[in-house]
Scaffold this motif. Structure first.
Motif, short mmCIF file in Angstrom:
data_model
loop_
_atom_site.label_atom_id
_atom_site.label_comp_id
_atom_site.label_asym_id
_atom_site.label_seq_id
_atom_site.Cartn_x
_atom_site.Cartn_y
_atom_site.Cartn_z
N SER A 45 44.01 44.20 8.87
CA SER A 45 44.48 43.07 8.06
C SER A 45 43.36 42.07 7.80
O SER A 45 43.39 41.36 6.79
N LYS A 46 42.39 42.01 8.70
CA LYS A 46 41.27 41.06 8.56
C LYS A 46 40.09 41.62 9.34
O LYS A 46 40.27 42.28 10.36
N GLU A 70 43.10 32.47 13.90
CA GLU A 70 41.81 32.89 13.36
C GLU A 70 40.66 32.27 14.14
O GLU A 70 39.66 32.94 14.45
N GLY A 77 37.95 42.92 14.05
CA GLY A 77 39.01 42.58 13.12
C GLY A 77 40.33 42.47 13.82
O GLY A 77 40.41 42.46 15.06
#
Length: 284
Positions: free
Chosen positions: A238-239, A82, A255
């Motif tokens: 997903s993010k 991340e 993302g």
């Protein structure tokens, strides 16, 4: 005869090894251990095994494991991915801000005149900005037009020529790198198969995020408005790393998508409300 036979007899006694500790001042023995060859080998093996077990426990049960590759936990690895994704998307924006601050500092100190910035467009300032929508292909020439018409009349066959379409469209970048893309049943929503476990999703062109939301268990959806009436929609993420109202540049990471997700990654391209074939506009 008996005497010679006795002399030739040699008694074979096992070899013994002794380890002793002495007091150097008093020269007296403090501790002694006597062992045979087999016992010595066993003790050495047990000692080496004990050292190995202590080393493994020290690495696995203490923070020292973070210094060795392959000992990260799932949460730590997720945090590193991340952080890497956020750093990649912010690196270019930091370069733009750094150039802007340098120009402001130069104006305030008098090293750079305000009118020189306007005359120097296309040099240092424009090198920090990417404007892919200003790049267009050259239209079809008169000779090419005549050849297409001749071939169409002679062979009674329509050439699949997308050059006029691409000449009017801005230069888009693929939303996913190194992916397998096929038209599928619906050409307006091609099938995208990523090759990595976690694939980054990028904006195809500069624009503004006009909407984003969580579509239940199907992942996140991001919608971006681009110049000239183009609109892109990314679903199954997903993010996400964006928010509504933010202006982003082309090839900015918006993302990520996980390959083990049950929801497929989908991409749609529209202009003035009309669905377009992404494979005709984007070089996947």
């Amino acid at each position: 005869m008996k005497k010679e036979s006795r002399d030739n007899v040699r008694l074979k006694t096992p070899k013994k090894y002794r380890l002793s500790l002495y007091n150097e001042n008093g020269l007296y023995r403090i501790w002694t251990i006597t062992m045979g060859k087999t016992r010595m080998i066993v003790l050495v093996a047990v000692g080496a095994l004990a050292i190995f077990i202590c080393g493994m426990m020290l690495i696995s049960l203490t923070p020292l494991r973070s210094l060795l590759p392959g000992f990260l936990t799932g949460s730590e690895r997720h945090q590193l991915l991340e952080v890497d994704a956020r750093a990649d998307s912010l690196a270019r924006r930091m370069d733009i801000y750094a150039g802007y601050l340098n120009n402001v500092t130069g104006i305030m100190t008098g090293d750079v005149a305000t009118d020189s910035l306007m005359s120097a467009r296309g040099s240092a300032i424009d090198s920090l900005l990417v404007k892919p929508d200003t790049v267009a292909l050259i239209g079809r020439s008169k000779a090419e037009e005549d050849f297409v018409n001749m071939y169409r009349e002679r062979e009674n066959f329509m050439l699949d020529d997308r050059q006029p379409l691409l000449a009017e469209a801005p230069l888009f970048v693929p939303p996913v790198k190194d992916a397998m893309v096929t038209p599928g049943d619906n050409p307006a929503v091609p099938q995208i198969e990523v090759t990595e476990e976690v694939a980054a999703v990028y904006a195809i062109n500069r624009g503004t995020v006009i909407d984003q939301y969580l579509e239940g268990d199907k992942g996140y959806v991001v919608i971006i408005q681009h110049p000239d009436g183009y609109l892109s929609r990314y679903s199954g993420l997903s993010k996400i790393y964006t928010r509504v109202g933010v202006a982003i540049d082309a090839d900015s990471r918006i993302g990520q998508y996980r390959r083990d997700s049950k929801t497929p990654l989908k991409f749609e391209l529209r202009r003035d409300g009309e669905s377009l074939r992404p494979l005709d506009y984007i070089p996947f």
